[in-house]
Design a protein around this motif. Structure first.
Motif, PDB file in Angstrom:
ATOM      1  N   TYR A  21     -11.489  -2.376  15.032  1.00  0.00           N
ATOM      2  CA  TYR A  21     -12.872  -2.558  15.988  1.00  0.00           C
ATOM      3  C   TYR A  21     -13.383  -1.172  16.119  1.00  0.00           C
ATOM      4  O   TYR A  21     -14.705  -1.260  16.443  1.00  0.00           O
ATOM      5  CB  TYR A  21     -12.083  -2.883  17.308  1.00  0.00           C
ATOM      6  CG  TYR A  21     -13.340  -2.888  18.319  1.00  0.00           C
ATOM      7  CD1 TYR A  21     -13.855  -3.964  18.517  1.00  0.00           C
ATOM      8  CD2 TYR A  21     -13.443  -2.082  19.420  1.00  0.00           C
ATOM      9  CE1 TYR A  21     -14.818  -4.064  19.255  1.00  0.00           C
ATOM     10  CE2 TYR A  21     -14.231  -2.119  20.440  1.00  0.00           C
ATOM     11  CZ  TYR A  21     -15.020  -3.175  20.419  1.00  0.00           C
ATOM     12  OH  TYR A  21     -16.052  -3.536  21.482  1.00  0.00           O
ATOM     13  N   LEU A  24     -15.813  -0.897  13.330  1.00  0.00           N
ATOM     14  CA  LEU A  24     -16.930  -1.825  13.252  1.00  0.00           C
ATOM     15  C   LEU A  24     -17.861  -1.315  14.393  1.00  0.00           C
ATOM     16  O   LEU A  24     -19.238  -1.303  14.224  1.00  0.00           O
ATOM     17  CB  LEU A  24     -16.245  -3.034  14.021  1.00  0.00           C
ATOM     18  CG  LEU A  24     -17.544  -4.131  14.292  1.00  0.00           C
ATOM     19  CD1 LEU A  24     -18.174  -4.782  12.919  1.00  0.00           C
ATOM     20  CD2 LEU A  24     -16.786  -5.400  14.888  1.00  0.00           C
ATOM     21  N   SER A  57     -12.724  -9.228   9.949  1.00  0.00           N
ATOM     22  CA  SER A  57     -13.381  -9.567  11.159  1.00  0.00           C
ATOM     23  C   SER A  57     -13.041 -11.104  11.207  1.00  0.00           C
ATOM     24  O   SER A  57     -13.479 -11.672  10.266  1.00  0.00           O
ATOM     25  CB  SER A  57     -14.555  -8.966  11.401  1.00  0.00           C
ATOM     26  OG  SER A  57     -14.591  -7.464  11.410  1.00  0.00           O
ATOM     27  N   HIS A  67      -9.326 -12.631  18.069  1.00  0.00           N
ATOM     28  CA  HIS A  67     -10.028 -11.320  17.879  1.00  0.00           C
ATOM     29  C   HIS A  67      -8.747 -10.099  17.509  1.00  0.00           C
ATOM     30  O   HIS A  67      -8.935  -8.890  17.681  1.00  0.00           O
ATOM     31  CB  HIS A  67     -10.799 -10.789  18.777  1.00  0.00           C
ATOM     32  CG  HIS A  67     -12.023 -11.680  18.572  1.00  0.00           C
ATOM     33  ND1 HIS A  67     -12.233 -12.841  19.028  1.00  0.00           N
ATOM     34  CD2 HIS A  67     -13.242 -11.118  18.220  1.00  0.00           C
ATOM     35  CE1 HIS A  67     -13.355 -13.237  18.870  1.00  0.00           C
ATOM     36  NE2 HIS A  67     -14.303 -12.107  18.260  1.00  0.00           N
ATOM     37  N   LEU A  70      -8.762  -7.364  14.776  1.00  0.00           N
ATOM     38  CA  LEU A  70      -9.541  -6.050  15.032  1.00  0.00           C
ATOM     39  C   LEU A  70      -8.745  -5.003  15.749  1.00  0.00           C
ATOM     40  O   LEU A  70      -9.291  -3.835  15.499  1.00  0.00           O
ATOM     41  CB  LEU A  70     -10.843  -6.320  16.005  1.00  0.00           C
ATOM     42  CG  LEU A  70     -12.013  -7.355  15.474  1.00  0.00           C
ATOM     43  CD1 LEU A  70     -13.039  -7.408  16.630  1.00  0.00           C
ATOM     44  CD2 LEU A  70     -12.474  -6.881  14.219  1.00  0.00           C
TER      45      LEU A  70
END
Length: 216
Positions: A21, A24, A57, A67, A70
């Motif tokens: 995450y 990202l 992802s 999620h 992540l």
């Protein structure tokens, strides 16, 4: 030209303990495509691309998707070992690495520590500069025998008219080793006088080759 002249030194990095995450977020915030993974001493131990992060992802098309992926460590998706280059490497030589290995970026390492990064976009921009296409100029290609001293011989034609040469490239002529192509970019918007001078000197023009010679 050396790598240190074109590399970016403000490199965004992450430790291997960072999450996917976090990677990202950095990719989106800085609009970059690669993040080198380094340890506390700036030794590069891996690299992560935007594609790696995207593949790891959850899909945005799946409702209520999990999620939790992540939060996995970035080291779980990084590529390693990493091919690196040195600041004193020649740009022309690393271009071959980009082509052969189909890399999009290469980290630059000095004394085993990350000092910069070179991307394919950097390489393309440098090619534009080397070929002189970033300035207004005229393009002339001359077929010449492959022999010593031919370049200054042809360049002297430009010198007689005090024409500024922006760049010079040398290409092979098809598969014939007896000839080569000299590609000049000159700082004039009217190349016709130079074109005629080259013809008068007995040179064969590959470009422009559609300008008729004046009738006597």
């Amino acid at each position: 030209m050396l790598v240190e002249e074109i590399m970016k030194t403000d490199v965004i990095t992450l430790p291997p303990t960072a999450t996917i995450y976090e990677a990202l977020q950095l990719l989106q915030k800085h609009r970059i495509r690669h993040i080198p993974i380094v340890d506390e001493e700036q030794h590069i131990i891996g690299i992560v691309s935007d594609r790696d992060v995207r593949d790891a992802s959850p899909s945005s098309f799946i409702k209520n998707s999990d999620h939790s992926e992540l939060q996995n460590k970035i080291r779980s998706i990084m590529t390693h070992p990493v091919v690196t280059i040195h600041p004193l490497d020649f740009v022309e030589e690393i271009a071959r690495i980009f082509y052969d290995e189909e890399f999009a970026c290469l980290p630059v390492v000095r004394d085993n520590k990350l000092t910069g990064i070179v991307t394919e976009k950097d390489m393309l921009y440098k090619l534009i500069q080397l070929t002189g296409t970033h300035v207004q100029s005229s393009h002339i290609e001359v077929k010449v025998p492959h022999k010593p001293g031919i370049l200054p011989e042809v360049a002297s034609v430009f010198g007689k008219r005090k024409t500024n040469i922006v760049s010079v490239l040398v290409y092979p002529y098809n598969d014939d080793p007896s000839y080569k192509i000299l590609v000049f970019r000159i700082q004039t918007m009217n190349p016709l006088p130079i074109v005629q001078d080259l013809r008068d000197a007995g040179y064969e023009l590959m470009w422009p080759n559609n300008i008729p010679e004046p009738k006597l």
